[in-house]
Design an enzyme around this catalytic site. Structure first.
Site, mmCIF file in Angstrom:
data_model
loop_
_atom_site.group_PDB
_atom_site.id
_atom_site.type_symbol
_atom_site.label_atom_id
_atom_site.label_comp_id
_atom_site.label_asym_id
_atom_site.label_seq_id
_atom_site.Cartn_x
_atom_site.Cartn_y
_atom_site.Cartn_z
ATOM 1 N N THR A 265 -36.570 -10.881 -6.946
ATOM 2 C CA THR A 265 -35.956 -10.722 -8.419
ATOM 3 C C THR A 265 -38.245 -10.465 -9.384
ATOM 4 O OG1 THR A 265 -35.142 -11.762 -10.044
ATOM 5 C CG2 THR A 265 -35.608 -13.374 -7.862
ATOM 6 N N ASP A 266 -36.999 -9.902 -10.045
ATOM 7 C CA ASP A 266 -38.997 -10.316 -11.201
ATOM 8 C C ASP A 266 -39.012 -11.408 -11.342
ATOM 9 O OD1 ASP A 266 -36.268 -9.997 -12.833
ATOM 10 O OD2 ASP A 266 -36.868 -8.756 -14.126
ATOM 11 N N GLU A 267 -37.861 -12.613 -11.368
ATOM 12 C CA GLU A 267 -37.809 -13.676 -11.799
ATOM 13 C C GLU A 267 -39.070 -14.470 -11.747
ATOM 14 O OE1 GLU A 267 -34.118 -15.894 -13.169
ATOM 15 O OE2 GLU A 267 -32.997 -13.356 -13.075
ATOM 16 N N TYR B 133 -34.348 -21.331 -9.212
ATOM 17 C CA TYR B 133 -33.680 -19.854 -7.927
ATOM 18 C C TYR B 133 -35.358 -19.403 -8.505
ATOM 19 C CZ TYR B 133 -32.041 -15.103 -8.231
ATOM 20 O OH TYR B 133 -32.354 -13.555 -8.387
ATOM 21 N N LYS C 156 -36.031 -17.956 -4.266
ATOM 22 C CA LYS C 156 -36.181 -16.324 -4.399
ATOM 23 C C LYS C 156 -38.554 -16.301 -4.264
ATOM 24 C CE LYS C 156 -33.939 -13.285 -3.703
ATOM 25 N NZ LYS C 156 -33.110 -12.674 -2.536
HETATM 26 P P1 NAD Z 1 -24.299 -12.177 -6.022
HETATM 27 O O1 NAD Z 1 -24.370 -14.026 -5.892
HETATM 28 O O2 NAD Z 1 -22.906 -11.548 -6.831
HETATM 29 O O3 NAD Z 1 -24.141 -12.524 -4.148
HETATM 30 C C1 NAD Z 1 -24.131 -12.850 -3.357
HETATM 31 C C2 NAD Z 1 -23.311 -12.717 -1.689
HETATM 32 O O4 NAD Z 1 -24.107 -14.007 -1.190
HETATM 33 C C3 NAD Z 1 -22.393 -13.358 -2.132
HETATM 34 O O5 NAD Z 1 -21.131 -12.195 -1.379
HETATM 35 C C4 NAD Z 1 -22.119 -14.868 -1.297
HETATM 36 O O6 NAD Z 1 -20.908 -14.912 -0.274
HETATM 37 C C5 NAD Z 1 -23.303 -14.538 -0.523
HETATM 38 N N1 NAD Z 1 -23.957 -15.586 0.360
HETATM 39 C C6 NAD Z 1 -24.296 -16.578 -0.482
HETATM 40 N N2 NAD Z 1 -24.977 -17.883 0.150
HETATM 41 C C7 NAD Z 1 -24.782 -16.798 1.460
HETATM 42 C C8 NAD Z 1 -25.364 -17.068 3.329
HETATM 43 N N3 NAD Z 1 -25.480 -18.985 3.109
HETATM 44 N N4 NAD Z 1 -24.954 -17.197 3.764
HETATM 45 C C9 NAD Z 1 -23.774 -15.643 4.411
HETATM 46 N N5 NAD Z 1 -24.142 -15.300 2.950
HETATM 47 C C10 NAD Z 1 -24.209 -16.135 1.428
HETATM 48 O O7 NAD Z 1 -25.723 -12.046 -6.137
HETATM 49 P P2 NAD Z 1 -25.963 -10.717 -6.524
HETATM 50 O O8 NAD Z 1 -26.555 -10.152 -7.999
HETATM 51 O O9 NAD Z 1 -25.265 -9.481 -5.870
HETATM 52 O O10 NAD Z 1 -28.129 -10.658 -6.051
HETATM 53 C C11 NAD Z 1 -28.057 -9.656 -4.527
HETATM 54 C C12 NAD Z 1 -29.363 -10.937 -4.657
HETATM 55 O O11 NAD Z 1 -30.026 -9.526 -5.600
HETATM 56 C C13 NAD Z 1 -30.214 -11.807 -4.600
HETATM 57 O O12 NAD Z 1 -30.823 -11.683 -3.281
HETATM 58 C C14 NAD Z 1 -30.567 -11.243 -5.945
HETATM 59 O O13 NAD Z 1 -31.664 -12.821 -5.940
HETATM 60 C C15 NAD Z 1 -31.511 -10.317 -5.894
HETATM 61 N N6 NAD Z 1 -31.141 -9.366 -7.367
HETATM 62 C C16 NAD Z 1 -30.100 -9.688 -8.399
HETATM 63 C C17 NAD Z 1 -30.207 -9.334 -8.881
HETATM 64 C C18 NAD Z 1 -29.460 -9.452 -10.286
HETATM 65 O O14 NAD Z 1 -29.396 -8.957 -11.704
HETATM 66 N N7 NAD Z 1 -28.166 -9.578 -10.250
HETATM 67 C C19 NAD Z 1 -31.446 -8.436 -9.941
HETATM 68 C C20 NAD Z 1 -32.873 -8.865 -8.775
HETATM 69 C C21 NAD Z 1 -32.186 -9.501 -7.574
HETATM 70 P P1 TYD Z 2 -27.843 -14.434 -16.412
HETATM 71 O O1 TYD Z 2 -27.297 -13.346 -16.323
HETATM 72 O O2 TYD Z 2 -27.590 -15.368 -16.186
HETATM 73 O O3 TYD Z 2 -29.624 -14.043 -15.683
HETATM 74 P P2 TYD Z 2 -30.880 -14.620 -16.043
HETATM 75 O O4 TYD Z 2 -30.687 -15.636 -15.552
HETATM 76 O O5 TYD Z 2 -30.514 -14.347 -14.491
HETATM 77 O O6 TYD Z 2 -31.673 -13.281 -16.617
HETATM 78 O O7 TYD Z 2 -28.507 -14.563 -17.883
HETATM 79 C C1 TYD Z 2 -28.718 -13.275 -18.526
HETATM 80 C C2 TYD Z 2 -29.513 -14.097 -20.086
HETATM 81 O O8 TYD Z 2 -28.240 -14.033 -20.908
HETATM 82 C C3 TYD Z 2 -30.823 -15.323 -19.856
HETATM 83 O O9 TYD Z 2 -32.278 -14.823 -20.932
HETATM 84 C C4 TYD Z 2 -29.842 -16.317 -20.726
HETATM 85 C C5 TYD Z 2 -28.501 -15.746 -21.713
HETATM 86 N N1 TYD Z 2 -26.508 -16.256 -20.992
HETATM 87 C C6 TYD Z 2 -25.867 -16.659 -22.498
HETATM 88 O O10 TYD Z 2 -27.312 -16.727 -23.532
HETATM 89 N N2 TYD Z 2 -25.798 -17.292 -22.647
HETATM 90 C C7 TYD Z 2 -24.641 -17.166 -20.708
HETATM 91 O O11 TYD Z 2 -23.393 -18.098 -21.514
HETATM 92 C C8 TYD Z 2 -25.040 -16.798 -20.060
HETATM 93 C C9 TYD Z 2 -24.621 -17.098 -19.070
HETATM 94 C C10 TYD Z 2 -26.995 -16.347 -20.213
#
Ligand code: NAD
Ligand code: TYD
Length: 372
Positions: free
Chosen positions: A135-137, A178, A182
């Site tokens: 992630t960019d975070e 988080y 990561k």
């Molecule tokens: P998500 O929370 O929707 O899905 C996570 C999945 O991992 C789930 O299916 C869960 O069952 C599985 N999981 C969790 N713990 C596990 C374990 N111990 N063993 C096996 N499986 C396990 O997450 P997402 O939003 O789809 O993100 C996927 C990846 O992409 C993550 O690594 C996240 O850090 C990265 N990412 C997400 C975003 C975003 O905006 N969602 C952005 C950049 C990077």
């Molecule tokens: P989120 O979807 O949790 O992603 P991330 O924290 O990984 O960026 O949140 C996106 C943005 O929205 C973040 O600045 C937090 C804000 N947010 C709210 O203001 N209210 C909410 O209920 C949630 C879940 C997020």
């Protein structure tokens, strides 16, 4: 049945993982795609109903922290590629319960690396690939030097909300449990290349949106609340800025980088699409109201400013020039189009939402709100 490649995708039942699994299963019938997922609250096999019977797809319920099982799955299937998405992914949960983030994101990644190494190293690294999705975070937070938003920001250097972007050279400065977890997992992945020569790649992507995202994250949570006329809890004053990418564009980037990315490289993935939360929320309200046939603005009063998230990162903005220049990737969807598609999907899939928001999650969520 013999396949050209045997690839594990971890976290394939989650939001982004399910899009990656679907893309690979459909596009590469010559590959065996093994979805390894523990099915936590965030994993849902309903996300993959349409492809579950494909002959090149296998689901294995397993924990990435379980070394023996992971190693057995790798060796029994002759796995030569791993695309690693499994993680705990929600910042708010990491603030409440950081330990599970360290366990899954750090130890789980290390477990996968070591299990792959024990199987791959004796055969030689040729043809093997460990691709870690991050992630960019991990880069921390950027300044908001153009707080009003400059529509020409991209042309005059930087983005609409500030001069700088995260590039692949940025140092790591994670703030939340988080992003700290990561960041640590990214370091382990790079250490396996530096130490053992494992062919690894890391990508750092901005916020994703689209179908099948668990409704604890901003966009699906708010669409669902607007639909049900429930309050929209905006953290702080809604001033924080995020860079949004449609999830299928991320999945396309992952496909490209898995096949053509250079070993030991890092690629940033982002849409040059920054939005201040409050402005994004207004677009969500407008779009949802329009699709539900409600008068424009009739749900504006759902906006409820609540206590800010602890350590809330102010601004994320990704520079994905390297990916464009080296591999020719670009996002395909305009944001307004992506948002409309997304809102429509959640409105048309109320069963999916009801299913994933029932049970334990519901209790967790109401407790979290009680304490605000
Ligand atoms: P998500 O929370 O929707 O899905 C996570 C999945 O991992 C789930 O299916 C869960 O069952 C599985 N999981 C969790 N713990 C596990 C374990 N111990 N063993 C096996 N499986 C396990 O997450 P997402 O939003 O789809 O993100 C996927 C990846 O992409 C993550 O690594 C996240 O850090 C990265 N990412 C997400 C975003 C975003 O905006 N969602 C952005 C950049 C990077
Ligand atoms: P989120 O979807 O949790 O992603 P991330 O924290 O990984 O960026 O949140 C996106 C943005 O929205 C973040 O600045 C937090 C804000 N947010 C709210 O203001 N209210 C909410 O209920 C949630 C879940 C997020």
């Amino acid at each position: 049945m013999s396949f050209e490649r045997n690839i594990i995708i971890t976290g394939g039942a989650g939001f982004i993982g399910s899009h990656v699994v679907r893309l690979f299963v459909e596009k590469y019938p010559q590959y065996h795609i093994i979805n390894l997922d523990k099915l936590t609250y965030a994993g849902n096999l309903a996300n993959l109903k349409d492809i579950e019977d494909r002959p090149n797809y296998t689901f294995i319920k397993a924990d990435i922290c379980d070394f023996e099982t992971v190693k057995r799955v790798i060796s029994e299937n002759g796995v030569d590629g791993i695309i690693h998405l499994a993680a705990e992914s929600h910042v708010d949960r990491s603030i409440t319960d950081p330990f599970v983030f360290a366990k899954t994101n750090v130890l789980g990644t290390l477990t996968l690396l070591q299990a792959a190494r024990e199987y791959w190293e004796p055969q030689g690294w040729e043809g093997k690939r460990f691709y870690h999705i991050s992630t960019d975070e991990v880069y921390g937070a950027l300044e908001l030097t153009r707080p009003e938003g400059d529509p020409d920001g991209n042309e005059c250097g930087g983005g609409p909300y500030g001069e700088d972007f995260f590039t692949e050279e940025n140092k790591y400065q994670p703030h939340s449990p988080y992003s700290a977890a990561k960041a640590s997992s990214d370091h382990f992945v790079r250490a396996y290349y530096d130490t053992y020569g494992m062919p690894t790649i890391v990508t750092n992507c901005s916020n994703n949106y689209g179908p099948y995202q668990f409704p604890e994250k901003l966009i699906p949570l708010f669409i669902n609340n607007i639909r049900n006329r429930k309050p929209l809890p905006v953290y702080g004053r809604g001033e924080n800025v995020r860079d949004w990418l449609y999830v299928e564009d991320h999945a396309r980037a992952i496909d490209l980088i898995f096949h053509e990315g250079k070993v030991a490289q890092t690629y940033n993935i982002g849409g040059f699409n920054e939005w201040k939360n409050i402005d994004l929320i207004k677009v969500l309200i407008r779009t949802t109201d329009k699709l539900l046939g409600r008068p424009e603005g009739s749900d504006d009063d759902l906006i409820t400013f609540v206590t800010d998230r602890k350590g809330h990162d102010l601004r994320y903005a990704i520079d994905s020039t390297k990916l464009k220049t080296e591999l020719g990737w670009e996002p395909s969807l305009q944001f307004e189009e992506g948002i409309e598609k997304t809102v429509r999907w959640y409105l048309d899939n109320q069963d999916w939402l009801d299913n994933v928001t029932s049970g334990d999650y519901q209790n967790y969520y109401s407790k979290m709100y009680d304490s605000r």
